[in-house]
Design a protein around this motif. Structure first.
Motif, mmCIF file in Angstrom:
data_model
loop_
_atom_site.group_PDB
_atom_site.id
_atom_site.type_symbol
_atom_site.label_atom_id
_atom_site.label_comp_id
_atom_site.label_asym_id
_atom_site.label_seq_id
_atom_site.Cartn_x
_atom_site.Cartn_y
_atom_site.Cartn_z
ATOM 1 N N GLU A 88 -5.349 -54.518 -19.819
ATOM 2 C CA GLU A 88 -4.594 -53.251 -19.247
ATOM 3 C C GLU A 88 -4.348 -52.485 -20.408
ATOM 4 N N ALA A 89 -4.087 -52.828 -21.489
ATOM 5 C CA ALA A 89 -3.747 -52.151 -22.438
ATOM 6 C C ALA A 89 -4.923 -51.569 -23.263
ATOM 7 N N ASP A 119 -6.310 -61.598 -18.241
ATOM 8 C CA ASP A 119 -5.676 -61.274 -19.442
ATOM 9 C C ASP A 119 -4.955 -60.003 -19.434
ATOM 10 N N ILE A 120 -3.666 -60.151 -19.513
ATOM 11 C CA ILE A 120 -2.881 -58.705 -19.043
ATOM 12 C C ILE A 120 -2.871 -57.814 -20.220
ATOM 13 N N LEU A 121 -3.503 -58.320 -21.306
ATOM 14 C CA LEU A 121 -3.780 -57.295 -22.484
ATOM 15 C C LEU A 121 -4.952 -56.197 -22.063
ATOM 16 N N SER A 180 -5.638 -48.147 -20.981
ATOM 17 C CA SER A 180 -4.409 -47.435 -20.317
ATOM 18 C C SER A 180 -4.879 -47.143 -18.598
ATOM 19 N N VAL A 181 -5.447 -48.145 -18.154
ATOM 20 C CA VAL A 181 -5.819 -48.181 -16.750
ATOM 21 C C VAL A 181 -4.912 -48.221 -15.651
ATOM 22 N N GLY A 182 -3.606 -48.827 -16.425
ATOM 23 C CA GLY A 182 -2.453 -48.983 -15.478
ATOM 24 C C GLY A 182 -2.866 -49.760 -14.125
ATOM 25 N N SER A 183 -2.444 -49.376 -13.224
ATOM 26 C CA SER A 183 -2.589 -50.247 -11.935
ATOM 27 C C SER A 183 -3.678 -49.692 -11.233
ATOM 28 N N THR A 184 -4.844 -48.853 -11.724
ATOM 29 C CA THR A 184 -6.155 -48.667 -11.003
ATOM 30 C C THR A 184 -6.735 -49.913 -10.663
ATOM 31 N N ALA A 204 -2.524 -49.760 -28.706
ATOM 32 C CA ALA A 204 -1.985 -50.015 -27.523
ATOM 33 C C ALA A 204 -1.042 -51.094 -27.495
ATOM 34 N N LEU A 205 -1.188 -52.148 -28.106
ATOM 35 C CA LEU A 205 -0.490 -53.108 -28.519
ATOM 36 C C LEU A 205 0.899 -52.816 -29.390
#
Lengths: 406, 407
Positions: free
Chosen positions: A372-373, A368-370, A376-380, A18-19
């Motif tokens: 999200e990575a 932690d914005i990571l 892969s949940v995105g804006s859920t 993801a990163l």
């Protein structure tokens, strides 16, 4: 256990993927102007080797090119995530002693190398060998107390917690400037809390003698008190030692045992000011993702340190002193992580006149914005977070206490 | 792989700046083991993974038609087939002879005395350009690539590619499931169309800039990937879209159809140019935004450039051009590191702000790079928020002019 290991590996791969997006392959074009030999090794040796060394507590050594380059993607992920080095206080908010962090340049050098093809540098160059340093940082202690028995982490478990009681055998009360721990098996001792058993604090003042003598984490030297401020060890005191043992993947399926030693360093002064602790406890967390609570200081003190006692991992906790004159003194901002709880000492004492309030802003949403990575949940929308009350403490001494070396 | 292109551009630019005129692109070394074709090293030796001897190649940044990769140009322009703007691509360049297996890394003479012909071969990740006028992303698995288009009928169409940006086999596309979510929160299923040539969701008309998110599983058992799209207008298809289809699991590039008269197809995935070899440095046609800028000498100039780069990042994000964000982000990072050298001149109270802010900026630049290609707007927006906050702190302590510097 195999499942757990597979999950761990899968998680690491997912994080790396993801990163790294396009950098998922082990081989990459060499775009880095920095080489391991010339640029990365000196940083690793200085900053990472206390743990990332053969027989160290970290799951891999990074002290040779052969050791380090297979982990380049992991290094990148950990650095970008801000997880390594494990100093959870955010720089720039408050002023803390001896931050264990990388400089901007060091961060960029390692990331450039990790993403830019991991060049080794001069192939004929032999780098100095780095070996595990497992010794008392302050020299031999005045009192060395070996844990009463060997503790074994069984073959089918990856981690375990051991609780031990250590009689000090002291005949009279002593002042203590530092307490440290020397692992018997460094690769498995992950953290330790060393505390005074049976001591009662004074409830009337709000600031009571601190029972927590040390929050030990690997790779970080103990911060001794100056002797005029010290912990008080009553005659015949018993120490409680809670050790978290954790095996790395190399030891999966194997029993590993440890018998660490606690070291006590006495102060030479006959009289000293006892280090006090003021608990900062939140009410039950509100439903909001971010909530604020305060604790009023009811006497003139100066704050020397702060420690998170019970805070959930992966949240942000920001502590600020609101002084009676209306000014604000930033104390610390923590991005909490499990297993890296320590005491953070302020670079300079923070004067807290009576009536000062300690404001704590806790963001229970994972900041932690990571994260999200990872999935892969995105804006859920995130699931609701519930947590027990947050418990922190600040270490103080009376305002009149003369401090040396601060 | 964009980093490879960036590296090539950097090298070529450096040579150009030094006033030299390189005749050949620099040598790189690749592993020829199947599945490891994108292994690239800068010196000869053995593959660290499989131990095979690395093969020397030359990588070049060329310009080509978005959907007619057979067209090779050394500078920007328009496609001779469909008139669209040329796009940049990284290809391997070598020299060959007609009706032979010769594949040389330097030009020479063929056995019949004729000059060797220059040949271009695609590399994995060498082409991250949209093929259908849409927005192009790479999936976190580093292999799947995709392009979303928003067509005038209110249809969102998603094209799926491999790491050579070749369309996936239709049976692969038919295994995929997904949906498109608009800003109103409505969800529309992505379904295979034309027996799996692409996926479509009929979302209706959305006001521009049209924002939507696609959530896609490559297989029923794989995790759901999230991609954010912002379309400034309806996507416009090229006149002659590519129609070739890769084999399932293939990592080998396919030749593209309808080569113009001055270009002959060579081996699959390669293009031989019969016209005079391109000898001028390709960097002459490089996007100026890709060329690393020299660091200015004065702090106010650095601050001014930092501000420009920050605005550029914001523009790219607003436009949905996430994969371009890394260029100004890295330039800004280099400026910040240069400022770090000057922080000793600051007042003590400013110094306490500057050090942490520069470090946050550097980390945020790497975050922007990490998230840039994935196409998740929330992640890159949050990374930008961290970046912009760090820039603001840097700007607050470093003098924006020589006058304030002398305060």
């Amino acid at each position: 256990m195999k499942t757990r290991r597979l999950l761990a590996v899968a998680a690491a791969v997912a994080v790396a993927a993801a990163l790294t997006s396009r950098h998922g392959e082990a081989h990459k074009a060499v775009t880095s102007k920095y080489t391991f030999n010339d640029d990365v090794f000196p940083i690793v040796k200085e900053r990472c080797a206390p743990c990332h060394v053969e027989h160290g507590v970290a799951p891999m050594s990074l002290t040779t090119y052969k050791d380090a380059f297979p982990w380049a993607e992991s290094i990148r992920a950990e650095l970008i995530a801000g997880h390594m080095p494990p100093w959870n206080a955010e720089e720039g908010f408050g002023d803390l002693k001896h931050p264990r962090t990388l400089t901007a340049k060091e961060l960029d050098v390692i990331l450039t190398w990790a993403t830019g093809g991991n060049p080794q540098g001069n192939l004929d160059e032999t780098l100095p060998a780095v070996t595990l340093k497992n010794d008392w940082a302050m020299g031999p202690p005045d009192l060395a107390l070996k844990l009463p028995s060997e503790f074994a982490v069984p073959a089918d478990k990856m981690d375990a917690t051991g609780e031990f009681t250590l009689p000090t055998g002291t005949k009279e009360a002593r002042w203590v400037r530092a307490v440290d721990l020397l692992p018997g098996t460094p690769s498995v001792v992950r953290s330790a809390v060393i505390y005074l058993k049976g001591a009662a604090g004074s409830a009337s003042t709000g600031a009571s003698p601190d029972r927590i003598l040390a929050l030990w984490v690997p790779g970080h030297d103990v911060e001794p008190l100056d002797g005029r401020v010290a912990f008080r060890l009553p005659a015949g005191a018993e120490l409680g030692v809670r050790v978290h043992f954790k095996k790395t993947w190399q030891f999966e399926g194997q029993p590993v045992s440890d018998r660490s030693t606690v070291g006590v360093y006495f102060a030479s002064e006959r009289e000293a000011q006892e280090l006090l602790a003021v608990p900062i406890v939140s009410p039950p967390p509100a439903a909001d993702t971010t909530f604020t609570f305060t604790r009023t200081i009811d006497e003139d003190v100066q704050a020397l340190a702060v420690r998170p006692d019970e805070v959930p991992p992966n949240i942000t906790v920001q502590m600020t002193a609101l002084l009676p004159d209306g000014s604000r003194a930033p104390m610390i901002k923590l991005n909490t992580r499990p297993d890296w709880s320590r005491r953070y000492w302020f670079e300079k004492p923070i004067a807290l006149p009576r009536g000062s309030r300690i404001e704590v802003v806790a963001n229970l949403e994972n900041p932690d914005i990571l994260s999200e990575a990872f999935g892969s949940v995105g804006s859920t929308p995130k699931p609701a977070v519930t947590a027990p009350p947050l418990k922190l403490a600040i270490n103080v001494v009376p305002a009149k206490t003369k401090l040396v070396g601060w | 792989m964009k980093r490879t292109a960036f590296f090539i551009v950097l090298m070529l630019s450096a040579v150009r700046l030094a006033g030299q005129s390189p005749q050949l692109p620099p040598l790189s070394y690749i592993c020829i083991m199947k599945g490891d074709e994108d292994v690239i090293e800068d010196k000869a030796g053995r593959c660290r993974k499989c131990g095979m001897e690395l093969k020397p190649i030359r990588l070049d940044a060329i310009w080509t038609c978005p959907v007619h990769a057979a067209v090779i140009k050394d500078k920007p322009g328009t496609c001779p087939i469909d008139g669209r703007d040329l796009v940049q691509m990284t290809m391997a360049v070598s020299w060959t002879c007609p009706n032979s297996t010769i594949d040389a890394i330097t030009p020479g003479t063929c056995p019949d005395g004729s000059p060797m012909v220059k040949k271009y071969t695609q590399r994995p990740h060498g082409n991250h350009n949209p093929q259908h006028g849409g927005l192009f992303f790479m999936a976190p698995d580093n292999w799947h690539h995709l392009e979303g288009t928003y067509r005038s009928g209110g249809v969102f169409r998603m094209y799926l590619y491999d790491d050579f940006t070749k369309p996936l086999a239709r049976d692969q596309v038919r295994q995929m499931t997904g949906r498109v979510i608009t800003t109103s929160g409505e969800s529309f299923p992505l379904v295979p169309v034309q027996n799996g040539r692409y996926l479509e969701a009929k979302i209706g008309k959305v006001a521009f800039p049209a924002e939507m998110a696609a959530k896609l599983k490559f297989k029923s058992t794989s995790p759901e990937n999230h991609f954010d799209f912002t379309f400034p207008g309806y996507s416009k298809e090229a006149a002659a879209p590519v129609t070739t289809t890769a084999q399932t699991g293939s990592r080998q590039p396919q030749s593209t159809p309808s080569a113009p008269s001055n270009i002959s197809s060579a081996a699959p995935g390669t293009t031989a140019v019969n016209s005079a070899p391109v000898e001028s440095p390709v960097a002459s046609g490089v996007d100026p935004g890709l060329v690393p800028l020299p660091i200015p000498e004065t702090v106010p100039e650095m601050i001014a450039q930092l501000s420009q780069r920050t605005e550029q990042i914001k523009r790219f994000i607003d436009q949905g051009s996430f994969s371009n964000v890394y260029v100004p982000a890295f330039q800004a990072k280099d400026l910040a590191l240069a400022l770090d050298e000057h922080k000793k001149d600051l007042r003590p109270e400013d110094l306490k702000v500057a050090g942490p802010a520069i470090k946050r900026l550097v980390r945020a630049a790497w975050l922007l790079d990490a998230f840039g290609d994935i196409g998740n707007k929330q992640q890159i927006t949050e990374a930008y928020a961290q970046f912009a906050a760090a820039v603001k702190d840097v700007e607050s302590v470093f003098p924006a002019s020589e006058a304030t510097r002398r305060r």
